[in-house]
Enzyme design. Structure first.
Site, PDB file in Angstrom:
ATOM      1  CG  ASP A  69      -1.838  -1.182   1.280  1.00 12.12           C
ATOM      2  OD1 ASP A  69      -2.312  -1.599   0.218  1.00 12.12           O
ATOM      3  OD2 ASP A  69      -2.048  -1.722   2.383  1.00 12.12           O
ATOM      4  CE  LYS A  73       2.978  -2.131  -4.582  1.00 15.16           C
ATOM      5  NZ  LYS A  73       2.532  -1.902  -3.196  1.00 15.16           N
ATOM      6  CE  LYS A  78       0.777  10.512  -8.048  1.00 13.10           C
ATOM      7  NZ  LYS A  78       0.622  11.796  -7.413  1.00 13.10           N
ATOM      8  CB  ALA A 109      -2.504  -6.425  -5.465  1.00  4.70           C
ATOM      9  N   GLY A 110      -4.510  -4.247  -4.371  1.00  4.17           N
ATOM     10  CA  GLY A 110      -5.498  -3.248  -4.774  1.00  4.17           C
ATOM     11  C   GLY A 110      -4.758  -1.976  -5.111  1.00  4.17           C
ATOM     12  CG  HIS A 111      -1.903  -1.552  -7.678  1.00  2.00           C
ATOM     13  ND1 HIS A 111      -1.142  -2.215  -8.605  1.00  2.00           N
ATOM     14  CD2 HIS A 111      -1.334  -1.821  -6.482  1.00  2.00           C
ATOM     15  CE1 HIS A 111      -0.153  -2.857  -7.979  1.00  2.00           C
ATOM     16  NE2 HIS A 111      -0.251  -2.636  -6.695  1.00  2.00           N
ATOM     17  CB  THR A 112      -6.436   3.379  -5.329  1.00  2.00           C
ATOM     18  OG1 THR A 112      -6.806   2.284  -4.488  1.00  2.00           O
ATOM     19  CG2 THR A 112      -7.617   4.304  -5.502  1.00  2.00           C
ATOM     20  CD  GLN A 172       0.556  -8.520  -2.755  1.00  2.00           C
ATOM     21  OE1 GLN A 172       1.310  -9.096  -3.500  1.00  2.00           O
ATOM     22  NE2 GLN A 172      -0.721  -8.386  -3.016  1.00  2.00           N
ATOM     23  CB  THR A 219       1.553 -12.014   0.434  1.00  3.28           C
ATOM     24  OG1 THR A 219       0.583 -12.640  -0.410  1.00  3.28           O
ATOM     25  CG2 THR A 219       2.737 -11.504  -0.378  1.00  3.28           C
ATOM     26  CB  THR A 255      -9.922  -5.973   3.093  1.00  2.00           C
ATOM     27  OG1 THR A 255      -8.868  -5.168   3.623  1.00  2.00           O
ATOM     28  CG2 THR A 255      -9.334  -7.212   2.434  1.00  2.00           C
ATOM     29  NE  ARG A 309      -3.914   0.734   3.020  1.00  2.00           N
ATOM     30  CZ  ARG A 309      -4.175   1.560   2.004  1.00  2.00           C
ATOM     31  NH1 ARG A 309      -3.887   2.846   2.093  1.00  2.00           N
ATOM     32  NH2 ARG A 309      -4.701   1.111   0.897  1.00  2.00           N
ATOM     33  CG  ASP A 325      -0.887  14.703   0.562  1.00  2.00           C
ATOM     34  OD1 ASP A 325      -0.111  13.784   0.219  1.00  2.00           O
ATOM     35  OD2 ASP A 325      -2.124  14.609   0.480  1.00  2.00           O
TER      36      ASP A 325
HETATM   37  P1  IMP Z   1      -2.641 -12.652   1.651  1.00  2.00           P
HETATM   38  O1  IMP Z   1      -1.741 -12.128   0.593  1.00  2.00           O
HETATM   39  O2  IMP Z   1      -4.100 -12.375   1.378  1.00  2.00           O
HETATM   40  O3  IMP Z   1      -2.366 -14.082   1.971  1.00  2.00           O
HETATM   41  O4  IMP Z   1      -2.333 -11.843   2.998  1.00  2.00           O
HETATM   42  C1  IMP Z   1      -1.112 -11.978   3.700  1.00  2.00           C
HETATM   43  C2  IMP Z   1      -0.687 -10.661   4.316  1.00  2.00           C
HETATM   44  O5  IMP Z   1      -0.353  -9.751   3.295  1.00  2.00           O
HETATM   45  C3  IMP Z   1      -1.767  -9.974   5.133  1.00  2.00           C
HETATM   46  O6  IMP Z   1      -1.151  -9.274   6.204  1.00  2.00           O
HETATM   47  C4  IMP Z   1      -2.381  -8.995   4.175  1.00  2.00           C
HETATM   48  O7  IMP Z   1      -2.994  -7.904   4.831  1.00  2.00           O
HETATM   49  C5  IMP Z   1      -1.143  -8.570   3.412  1.00  2.00           C
HETATM   50  N1  IMP Z   1      -1.434  -8.112   2.054  1.00  2.00           N
HETATM   51  C6  IMP Z   1      -1.728  -8.857   0.982  1.00  2.00           C
HETATM   52  N2  IMP Z   1      -1.917  -8.094  -0.089  1.00  2.00           N
HETATM   53  C7  IMP Z   1      -1.705  -6.814   0.295  1.00  2.00           C
HETATM   54  C8  IMP Z   1      -1.712  -5.563  -0.379  1.00  2.00           C
HETATM   55  O8  IMP Z   1      -1.937  -5.445  -1.591  1.00  2.00           O
HETATM   56  N3  IMP Z   1      -1.416  -4.474   0.382  1.00  2.00           N
HETATM   57  C9  IMP Z   1      -1.132  -4.571   1.688  1.00  2.00           C
HETATM   58  N4  IMP Z   1      -1.110  -5.717   2.359  1.00  2.00           N
HETATM   59  C10 IMP Z   1      -1.392  -6.832   1.672  1.00  2.00           C
END
Ligand code: IMP
Length: 437
Positions: A27, A30, A32, A53-56, A238, A253, A314, A318, A346
């Site tokens: 988080d 990345k 952007k 992963a979630g890239h905004t 990640q 992960t 999710t 954070r 900022d």
């Molecule tokens: P998993 O990848 O879903 O198995 O999660 C394992 C750990 O990695 C957990 O602590 C998640 O919160 C963290 N995690 C997985 N993907 C991300 C991400 O894209 N950003 C931040 N934390 C992540």
């Protein structure tokens, strides 16, 4: 958006291969930075992870959240590739492609390609992920419950199904049947409901049919692109300390999120990589469980109060802390980071004093690296130095000279402490809020 001298710089980088990695716990913003660097790339490749992963990315008033599709899709004329190192939830991927189409972003076979050897995430992976977390109780990892760990587990155990199995209905049926049988037995032993083979087969066959036109041998595709002198951007997901080998195991992960993963996850060899850009926030965050030495309630409350730092995948708040230069220096070492992009500057605008961790105290010992044992890291106490805050908004700054002197000093200091050169400072989510240093 890029000023002329950076166009020149961008031009020089045109046929370079760049790996972009997160230098913290994920988080880092990345999405952007990838979007910004994509302007000077021809191909963008995801090489590890899955839809955890979630890239905004914000473009104008539009917000795009990408989970599997590389962020390069938001720029016209770029080829986006999901490499062999990724684990793909095909149902999620189809939804994502359709969602993007509704927003006017077209992922078509000429700009989006899926590796035939990427592994497939099935419902039993997600179910097992959730059940294992329950079993772990207070020692849970805090996963995204997207089935990532069990899917990579099957890959390593050589019982996984790959995209080329998914898109061939007969192979899919033949290989899926024993996997459902075995996993249903495991799920039953955990008190969970069994899955219907017929249902999973029907859903996955439909997704396979949808995805088939996108499937290619991406290793060959990437090498052909390099022969044409194309510049490739490897989009890390990640962060360094979530890497299965180099992170705070077991609170990690299940993939190699660090720079080495870009080679294995794409089939592009190490000597073809030209540079590594590390992305880090001006402070530290983490979602899920595991040690975070600089975690701090003051900065957590401040950032959450500003409506910031909620997970893109999710929605979880954070955990937040001060900038940890022991971690980013370690990340620079493991990834070979040459240049840095610092995001979310900022977020610190209102603070009177800003702390930066420069070492860890572990009993009588002082560490300038991150111990590879989660327990040892949890016992580390941060040693801080303090910076005077700039107490002025930075989100409107568009050039280095427009930043308050104290903000510039802070950025310079954290880059120096991280052992890398400052390339970009980001002062907000918009493309235009990007300062090339
Ligand atoms: P998993 O990848 O879903 O198995 O999660 C394992 C750990 O990695 C957990 O602590 C998640 O919160 C963290 N995690 C997985 N993907 C991300 C991400 O894209 N950003 C931040 N934390 C992540």
């Amino acid at each position: 958006m890029l000023c002329p001298e950076h166009d020149v710089r961008g031009f020089l980088l045109l046929s370079m291969n760049t790996i972009l990695v997160g230098a913290q716990w994920g988080d880092e913003g990345k999405g952007k930075i990838i979007d910004v660097l994509t302007e000077n790339a021809d191909v963008v490749v995801r090489y590890a992870g899955g839809n955890n992963a979630g890239h905004t990315v914000y473009i104008g008033k539009n917000k795009y959240v990408l989970h599997l599709v590389p962020s390069g899709i938001l720029r016209k004329g770029k080829l986006c590739v999901i490499g062999n190192g990724v684990v793909v939830d095909p149902i999620g991927l189809v939804e994502e492609i359709e969602g993007l189409r509704k927003l006017g972003v077209m992922a078509a076979p000429d700009n989006f390609v899926l590796s035939e050897t990427a592994h497939v995430v099935f419902p039993y992976h997600r179910e097992l992920d959730a059940q294992r977390e329950v079993l772990k109780g207070k020692n849970k990892i805090g996963t995204t419950k997207r089935g990532i760990g069990p899917a990579y587990g099957d890959k390593a155990a050589r019982v996984g199904l790959r995209v080329n199995d998914l898109v061939d209905p007969e192979r899919l049926s033949e290989k899926l049947a024993p996997r459902i049988r075995e996993n249903n037995a495991v799920l039953a032993s955990l008190g969970a409901k069994p899955l219907s083979f017929k249902r999973v087969l029907a859903d996955y066959s439909a997704a396979g049919k949808f995805l088939k036109p996108f499937v290619q041998n991406t290793v060959v595709l990437l090498h052909r692109a390099m022969q044409r002198d194309a510049g490739i951007l490897f989009e890390g997901a990640q962060g360094t300390f979530l890497d299965i080998d180099h992170g705070t195991y077991p609170f990690v992960t299940s993939s190699n999120t660090t720079a080495g993963g870009a080679c294995t996850g794409s089939g592009v060899p190490p000597h073809r990589m030209d540079r590594v850009v590390g992305v880090m926030k001006a402070y530290t965050t983490r979602v899920g469980e595991g040690p975070l030495p600089t975690e701090n309630a003051e900065i957590s409350d401040l950032l959450h109060g500003m409506g910031r730092e909620f997970g893109a995948t999710t929605g979880r708040p954070r955990r937040c802390g001060w900038f940890d230069s022991v971690a980013t220096r370690h990340a620079a070492m493991v990834n070979g980071i040459d240049e840095l992009a610092v995001t979310n500057l900022d977020g610190l605008d209102t603070l009177e004093t800003i702390k930066v961790c420069v070492a860890y105290q572990h009993g009588k010992e002082r560490y300038d690296f991150v111990p590879n044992d989660a327990q040892a890291l949890a016992e580390c106490k941060p040693v801080y130095v303090e910076f005077e805050g700039w107490r002025a908004p930075t989100d409107k700054a568009r050039a280095w000279r427009e930043l308050p002197p104290k903000a510039r000093a802070y950025l310079k200091a954290i880059a120096e402490l991280s052992n890398a050169k400052l390339l970009i400072a980001s002062v907000g989510p918009g493309r235009e809020q990007t300062i090339f240093v």
